[in-house]
Write an enzyme that holds these catalytic residues in place. Structure first.
Site, PDB file in Angstrom:
ATOM      1  CG  ASP A  53      -6.103   7.404  -4.518  1.00 36.42           C
ATOM      2  OD1 ASP A  53      -7.030   7.540  -3.699  1.00 36.42           O
ATOM      3  OD2 ASP A  53      -5.917   8.185  -5.471  1.00 36.42           O
ATOM      4  CE1 TYR A  58      -6.360  10.840 -11.096  1.00 34.98           C
ATOM      5  CE2 TYR A  58      -5.724   8.905  -9.838  1.00 34.98           C
ATOM      6  CZ  TYR A  58      -6.037  10.243  -9.887  1.00 34.98           C
ATOM      7  OH  TYR A  58      -6.024  10.984  -8.732  1.00 34.98           O
ATOM      8  CE  LYS A  83      -8.956   9.908  -5.899  1.00 36.60           C
ATOM      9  NZ  LYS A  83      -7.877   9.387  -6.752  1.00 36.60           N
ATOM     10  CG  HIS A 116     -11.493  13.130  -8.901  1.00 38.55           C
ATOM     11  ND1 HIS A 116     -10.961  12.261  -9.835  1.00 38.55           N
ATOM     12  CD2 HIS A 116     -10.423  13.754  -8.350  1.00 38.55           C
ATOM     13  CE1 HIS A 116      -9.644  12.372  -9.840  1.00 38.55           C
ATOM     14  NE2 HIS A 116      -9.290  13.273  -8.952  1.00 38.55           N
TER      15      HIS A 116
HETATM   16  P1  NAD Z   1       3.210  13.135  -5.219  1.00 42.44           P
HETATM   17  O1  NAD Z   1       3.341  14.229  -4.233  1.00 42.44           O
HETATM   18  O2  NAD Z   1       3.037  11.742  -4.752  1.00 42.44           O
HETATM   19  O3  NAD Z   1       4.461  13.286  -6.160  1.00 42.44           O
HETATM   20  C1  NAD Z   1       4.823  12.329  -7.093  1.00 42.44           C
HETATM   21  C2  NAD Z   1       6.163  12.762  -7.688  1.00 42.44           C
HETATM   22  O4  NAD Z   1       7.141  12.870  -6.641  1.00 42.44           O
HETATM   23  C3  NAD Z   1       6.716  11.708  -8.631  1.00 42.44           C
HETATM   24  O5  NAD Z   1       6.206  11.880  -9.919  1.00 42.44           O
HETATM   25  C4  NAD Z   1       8.211  11.969  -8.533  1.00 42.44           C
HETATM   26  O6  NAD Z   1       8.548  13.045  -9.372  1.00 42.44           O
HETATM   27  C5  NAD Z   1       8.388  12.403  -7.099  1.00 42.44           C
HETATM   28  N1  NAD Z   1       8.825  11.269  -6.233  1.00 42.44           N
HETATM   29  C6  NAD Z   1       8.097  10.206  -5.809  1.00 42.44           C
HETATM   30  N2  NAD Z   1       8.821   9.418  -4.999  1.00 42.44           N
HETATM   31  C7  NAD Z   1      10.044  10.000  -4.904  1.00 42.44           C
HETATM   32  C8  NAD Z   1      11.229   9.659  -4.205  1.00 42.44           C
HETATM   33  N3  NAD Z   1      11.291   8.584  -3.431  1.00 42.44           N
HETATM   34  N4  NAD Z   1      12.281  10.498  -4.350  1.00 42.44           N
HETATM   35  C9  NAD Z   1      12.229  11.607  -5.113  1.00 42.44           C
HETATM   36  N5  NAD Z   1      11.137  11.976  -5.794  1.00 42.44           N
HETATM   37  C10 NAD Z   1      10.047  11.175  -5.697  1.00 42.44           C
HETATM   38  O7  NAD Z   1       2.031  13.567  -6.214  1.00 42.44           O
HETATM   39  P2  NAD Z   1       0.729  12.917  -6.815  1.00 42.44           P
HETATM   40  O8  NAD Z   1       1.027  11.737  -7.639  1.00 42.44           O
HETATM   41  O9  NAD Z   1      -0.004  14.026  -7.450  1.00 42.44           O
HETATM   42  O10 NAD Z   1      -0.106  12.462  -5.529  1.00 42.44           O
HETATM   43  C11 NAD Z   1      -0.161  11.136  -5.058  1.00 42.44           C
HETATM   44  C12 NAD Z   1      -1.486  10.511  -5.394  1.00 42.44           C
HETATM   45  O11 NAD Z   1      -2.557  11.317  -4.908  1.00 42.44           O
HETATM   46  C13 NAD Z   1      -1.779  10.410  -6.884  1.00 42.44           C
HETATM   47  O12 NAD Z   1      -1.050   9.408  -7.533  1.00 42.44           O
HETATM   48  C14 NAD Z   1      -3.263  10.180  -6.848  1.00 42.44           C
HETATM   49  O13 NAD Z   1      -3.555   8.844  -6.495  1.00 42.44           O
HETATM   50  C15 NAD Z   1      -3.683  11.137  -5.757  1.00 42.44           C
HETATM   51  N6  NAD Z   1      -4.116  12.454  -6.298  1.00 42.44           N
HETATM   52  C16 NAD Z   1      -5.406  12.824  -6.122  1.00 42.44           C
HETATM   53  C17 NAD Z   1      -5.854  14.040  -6.600  1.00 42.44           C
HETATM   54  C18 NAD Z   1      -7.277  14.438  -6.379  1.00 42.44           C
HETATM   55  O14 NAD Z   1      -7.721  15.429  -6.972  1.00 42.44           O
HETATM   56  N7  NAD Z   1      -8.021  13.741  -5.552  1.00 42.44           N
HETATM   57  C19 NAD Z   1      -4.989  14.903  -7.275  1.00 42.44           C
HETATM   58  C20 NAD Z   1      -3.663  14.505  -7.443  1.00 42.44           C
HETATM   59  C21 NAD Z   1      -3.241  13.293  -6.931  1.00 42.44           C
END
Ligand code: NAD
Length: 283
Positions: A53, A58, A83, A116
C-alpha cells in the site's frame, strides 16, 4: 532465503465487490524514506508479503516499483495500491495523476486506486470519482476505492455515482473502530481497510492486559495480537515498519487464533481516540 511459501499461502483473501480478490494482510509504506523504500519493500516481499500500500504523496512509488521489478515475482501474484493526492481532484488532474503514478511504479495498471482524502472543502470528490470510474474502464486500475470517507461522503458518493467503491481505507485500530461507518460500508459491499492498524505506535496499545494477556497465552507479540484481531474482525490491514525483524513478525499472524473472549476484550478498547487528522480537516 527463508521458505515463506506456507505462510504466504495462509494469508486470507477477501473478495471485493467487483469480483477481484485482495490479500487481507499487506505492507504499508507511509513515511518510509524514498531512499530506503526499495530495500525495505524488498525485505517485505522476501518475508512473503504480496500486497503493498503506497500513495503518490508518500514520494516513494519509484522505490516500490524498483522492488517489484527486482523481485521477479509474477505481476499477477502482487496486489499494488496507490492513491490520488488532494491537489489532483478533478477529471483531467485524476487522469494525469494515475499516469504519473503508473510511470513511477513502472506498471501498466495498479490493483487498487484510491481517492486519498475526500477533501470536503474542495467538494470535487464526486467529479474525481467519476474519473476513477473511467480509469477503471481503461484498465489502469483493476479496482477503485476511497479513503478517509466518513458517512456523509460515502452516503453521497453511493447516491450520486454508478460504481460502488471496492474499499474505504480509514483510520481504524482498537481505540477507534468507527462501527457505525464500517457497518454501513459493509452493508453496501464496501470492504474496510484499516490504516494505522497499530495506532501508529502513539498510545499504550501494546501494554494493556487485553493485548498482553492473549500475547502471552499464544506465545505471540502484542503487535501480532493486534494484527490478528484486525484479520478476525474482517479488516484489510498493512502495518508498516522499517525494521526487517518486525516486518517478518507482523506477517507471522496466520498460525494462531484469538478466542471470542480475547476478541471481545480488544474490541472493548474502543474510546473514539483518533491518532491522526480528522478527514474534515484535511483539504
Ligand atoms: P501503523 O499503525 O502500521 O504503525 C506503524 C508503527 O508501529 C511503526 O512505525 C512502529 O513504530 C510500530 N510498529 C510496527 N510494527 C511493530 C511491531 N511489530 N512491534 C512494535 N511496534 C511496531 O501506522 P501507519 O504506518 O500509519 O499505517 C499503516 C499503513 O496504512 C501506512 O503505511 C499506509 O500504507 C497506510 N496509511 C494510510 C493513510 C490514509 O490516509 N489512507 C494514513 C496513514 C497510513
Amino acid at each position: 532465503m527463508t521458505d515463506t511459501t506456507a505462510s504466504r499461502s495462509a494469508v486470507p483473501t477477501i473478495e471485493l465487490n467487483d469480483g477481484t480478490t485482495i490479500p487481507q494482510l499487506g505492507f504499508g509504506v507511509f513515511k518510509v524514506d524514498p531512499a530506503q523504500t526499495e530495500k525495505i519493500v524488498s525485505s517485505a516481499l522476501e518475508a512473503g508479503y504480496r500486497h503493498i500500500d503506497t500513495a503518490a504523496i508518500y514520494g516513494n512509488e519509484e522505490g516500490v516499483g524498483r522492488a517489484i521489478a527486482a523481485s521477479g515475482i509474477p505481476r499477477d501474484e502482487l496486489f499494488i495500491t496507490t492513491k490520488l493526492w488532494n491537489t489532483e481532484h478533478g477529471t483531467e488532474s485524476a487522469f494525469a495523476a494515475i499516469d504519473a503514478s503508473l510511470g513511477k511504479l513502472g506498471l501498466d495498471r495498479v490493483d487498487l486506486y484510491l481517492i486519498h482524502w475526500p477533501s470536503p472543502a474542495q467538494d470535487r470528490y464526486i467529479e474525481t470519482w467519476k474519473a476513477l470510474e473511467q480509469i477503471q474502464q481503461q484498465g489502469k486500475a483493476r479496482s477503485i476505492g476511497v479513503s478517509n470517507f466518513l458517512l456523509p461522503q460515502l452516503t453521497r458518493l453511493l447516491a450520486e455515482t454508478d460504481v460502488v467503491p471496492a474499499v474505504d481505507q480509514i483510520e481504524l485500530h482498537p481505540a477507534l473502530q468507527s462501527t457505525e461507518l464500517t457497518t454501513f460500508a459493509r452493508s453496501k459491499g464496501v470492504q474496510i481497510e484499516a490504516w494505522g492498524p497499530l495506532g501508529q505506535g502513539k498510545y499504550d496499545l501494546f501494554e494493556v492486559p487485553e493485548v498482553t494477556g492473549p500475547a502471552q497465552a499464544h506465545g505471540k507479540t502484542p503487535a501480532q495480537v493486534v494484527i490478528r484481531w484486525h484479520l478476525q474482525s474482517g479488516n484489510i490491514v498493512f502495518p508498516k515498519s522499517n525494521n526487517p525483524a518486525r516486518i517478518a513478525e507482523n506477517f507471522a499472524v496466520t498460525d494462531f487464533e484469538l478466542t471470542d473472549a480475547e476478541m471481545a476484550g480488544i474490541t472493548g478498547l474502543e474510546r473514539g481516540h483518533r491518532v491522526s487528522a480528522h478527514p474534515d480537516e484535511v483539504n
